[in-house]
Design a protein around this motif. Structure first.
Motif, short mmCIF file in Angstrom:
data_model
loop_
_atom_site.label_atom_id
_atom_site.label_comp_id
_atom_site.label_asym_id
_atom_site.label_seq_id
_atom_site.Cartn_x
_atom_site.Cartn_y
_atom_site.Cartn_z
N SER A 139 95.09 23.94 64.55
CA SER A 139 94.20 22.25 64.14
C SER A 139 93.88 22.08 62.84
N GLU A 147 91.37 19.80 59.80
CA GLU A 147 90.97 19.24 59.40
C GLU A 147 90.73 17.72 59.25
N GLN A 185 96.66 11.39 63.42
CA GLN A 185 95.01 11.26 63.67
C GLN A 185 94.64 11.69 64.95
N ARG A 225 94.33 17.04 66.26
CA ARG A 225 93.52 16.95 65.44
C ARG A 225 92.38 15.94 67.11
N PHE A 283 88.45 14.56 61.57
CA PHE A 283 88.37 15.75 62.73
C PHE A 283 87.41 17.05 61.73
#
Length: 375
Positions: free
Chosen positions: A204, A206, A282, A306, A345
C-alpha cells in the motif's frame, strides 16, 4: 512433525490462471506445498479453462477430467456441484495408492460415495459453507430458472454437508465457517486454515489517490447487486469519482454506471490494469451481501490499496475488521467517504496492516499446518 511427502489434490476447476477467487487459494496452496518439498499429484476438472502447462512446474503429475455438465451431471440425491464431478478414472487413480488426499471444495468429494476410500487419510478444504452460499445466491438472483436451481442446490447441500461433516478433517477459511461446522453440523475434526495468497508483502502506498473503486467478478449476481446498490444509494448523491471494475458486467450495469459524469465501469480489466486501479484508488469500497468465506478481493485491497470501506458482512469471522472502516447504511458510507477522500493514507496504517496481515496470512506457516493435518 511427520511430513506428507506425496499427496493427491483434487481441484473442482483448473487452478490456473488465478483470475477468480475460487482458484487463488488452490494455486497458492499448490505452490506453497511444492516449496515445502511435497510431491503433488493434481487432479482437476476441466470445463472451459483448458490444460495449463504452468501447473507442471509445481506438480509431479497433472490429470484432467471432463466435468459432466447439464443434465449429465444431474442427480436427485446429490448436489449438482458434487455429482457433476464424478469420474471413474479419477477414483481408480486415487485408489491405486494410499497417499493422503486434499479435496478442494465440497465440490470435489464425490469419492465419498466409493467404499474404497472409507479409511483413507483425507482433508476437505472448504471455500464456503456452500448451502448458505447457494441460499444467498438464490436470494439475490433475479432469473426464476436460476433461483430454482440455487434453492434446490442449497437444499441438497444442507443435507450433504450434515452427512459428510465427520467423514474427514475439515479446514475452513474463516472462524465463522468453523463455528457453523462445529455447532450446526457437529463436526469434530474441523480447523481454521487461513487462505493462501499470491502476495506476501503489504505494498500500500502512502498519500492520496484520485477515485473510489469497487471491483469483483460482475458475472456473480451478488457482486452486480453490490455495484448497482453503490451507484444508486451512495454515488447518485455523492459527486466523487467512482470506478467499478470486473469480469463480464451486464449491459444494464454498464449503462447505469455511465449515466453520471463521475461514475464509470471498466469491463474485464487485465491483472496489471486491476492492480493499478487498486493501487491508485483513494478508497476501495467493498461491502458484501454474503457473510460466508473470506473475501479475497478485500485482502487484495488491504495488501495493495489505501483506505478500505466495508460492511460487517464483509469482515465477519475474519481478523480484518480493525483494518477497515465499517459502515452499514448509505448515509453512513457517504459520510465516511467524504472524510477519507482527501485524507492521506499514512504510514501508521501501513504498519497496522503489516502487523495483522503478516500474523494471520503466512503461506509457509499455513503449508506446514496443512502438511500436519495430512500426515
Amino acid at each position: 512433525m511427520a511430513k506428507a511427502n506425496t499427496i493427491h489434490i483434487v481441484s473442482h476447476d483448473v487452478p490456473y490462471p488465478i483470475d477468480y477467487g475460487g482458484v487463488i487459494d488452490i494455486f497458492c496452496t499448490i505452490r506453497s506445498l511444492h516449496e515445502m518439498g511435497v510431491d503433488i499429484i493434481l487432479h482437476c476438472f476441466e470445463y472451459g479453462r483448458g490444460e495449463q502447462p504452468e501447473l507442471n512446474r509445481y506438480c509431479r503429475e497433472v490429470h484432467y477430467y471432463r466435468r459432466l455438465e447439464g443434465h449429465k451431471g444431474f442427480c436427485f440425491h446429490l448436489p449438482y456441484i458434487v455429482a457433476s464431478r464424478s469420474h471413474p478414472e479419477l477414483l481408480d487413480r486415487l485408489a491405486a495408492d494410499d497417499y493422503p488426499i486434499l479435496l478442494e471444495g465440497i465440490h470435489s468429494t464425490y469419492l465419498l460415495q466409493d467404499k474404497r476410500f472409507a479409511g483413507r487419510k483425507m482433508a476437505l478444504r472448504l471455500f464456503n459453507v456452500e448451502s448458505r452460499y447457494y441460499y444467498r445466491l438464490f436470494m439475490h438472483e433475479r432469473s426464476l430458472a436460476k433461483k430454482a436451481y440455487y434453492f434446490n442446490e442449497s437444499r441438497l447441500l444442507r443435507a450433504y454437508e450434515l452427512k459428510t461433516a465427520n467423514r474427514m478433517t475439515v479446514l475452513t477459511l474463516s472462524e465463522q465457517d468453523l463455528n457453523y461446522y462445529k455447532e450446526k453440523l457437529g463436526a469434530k475434526s474441523v480447523y481454521n486454515l487461513p487462505v493462501f495468497l499470491p502476495y506476501n508483502e503489504v505494498k500500500s502506498e502512502e498519500g492520496v489517490g484520485s477515485f473510489c473503486l469497487y471491483h469483483g467478478n460482475l458475472e456473480v449476481a451478488e457482486n452486480e447487486k453490490v455495484a448497482r446498490w453503490l451507484l444508486k444509494n451512495v454515488f447518485s448523491q455523492l459527486k466523487i469519482p467512482f470506478v467499478i471494475a470486473g469480469k463480464n458486467p451486464s449491459k444494464k450495469l454498464e449503462r447505469i454506471a455511465h449515466l453520471s459524469a463521475h461514475t464509470c465501469l471498466i469491463a474485464n480489466p487485465g491483472d496489471k490494469e486491476l492492480n493499478d486501479l487498486i493501487t491508485k484508488a483513494q478508497i476501495n469500497i467493498l461491502p458484501s451481501f454474503n457473510e460466508t468465506g473470506v473475501k479475497l478481493k478485500l485482502l487484495n485491497a488491504l495488501f495493495n490499496g489505501r483506505h478500505c470501506i466495508v460492511n460487517q458482512a464483509a469482515v465477519e469471522g475474519t481478523p480484518l475488521g480493525p483494518l477497515c472502516h465499517i459502515t452499514e447504511s448509505p448515509d453512513a458510507m457517504q459520510r465516511v467517504i467524504q472524510q477519507l477522500y482527501h485524507m492521506p493514507f499514512a504510514d501508521e496504517e501501513i504498519r497496522l496492516r503489516k502487523k495483522i496481515l503478516y500474523q494471520h496470512f503466512n503461506n509457509a506457516d499455513s503449508a506446514a499446518a496443512l502438511i500436519a493435518y495430512l500426515s
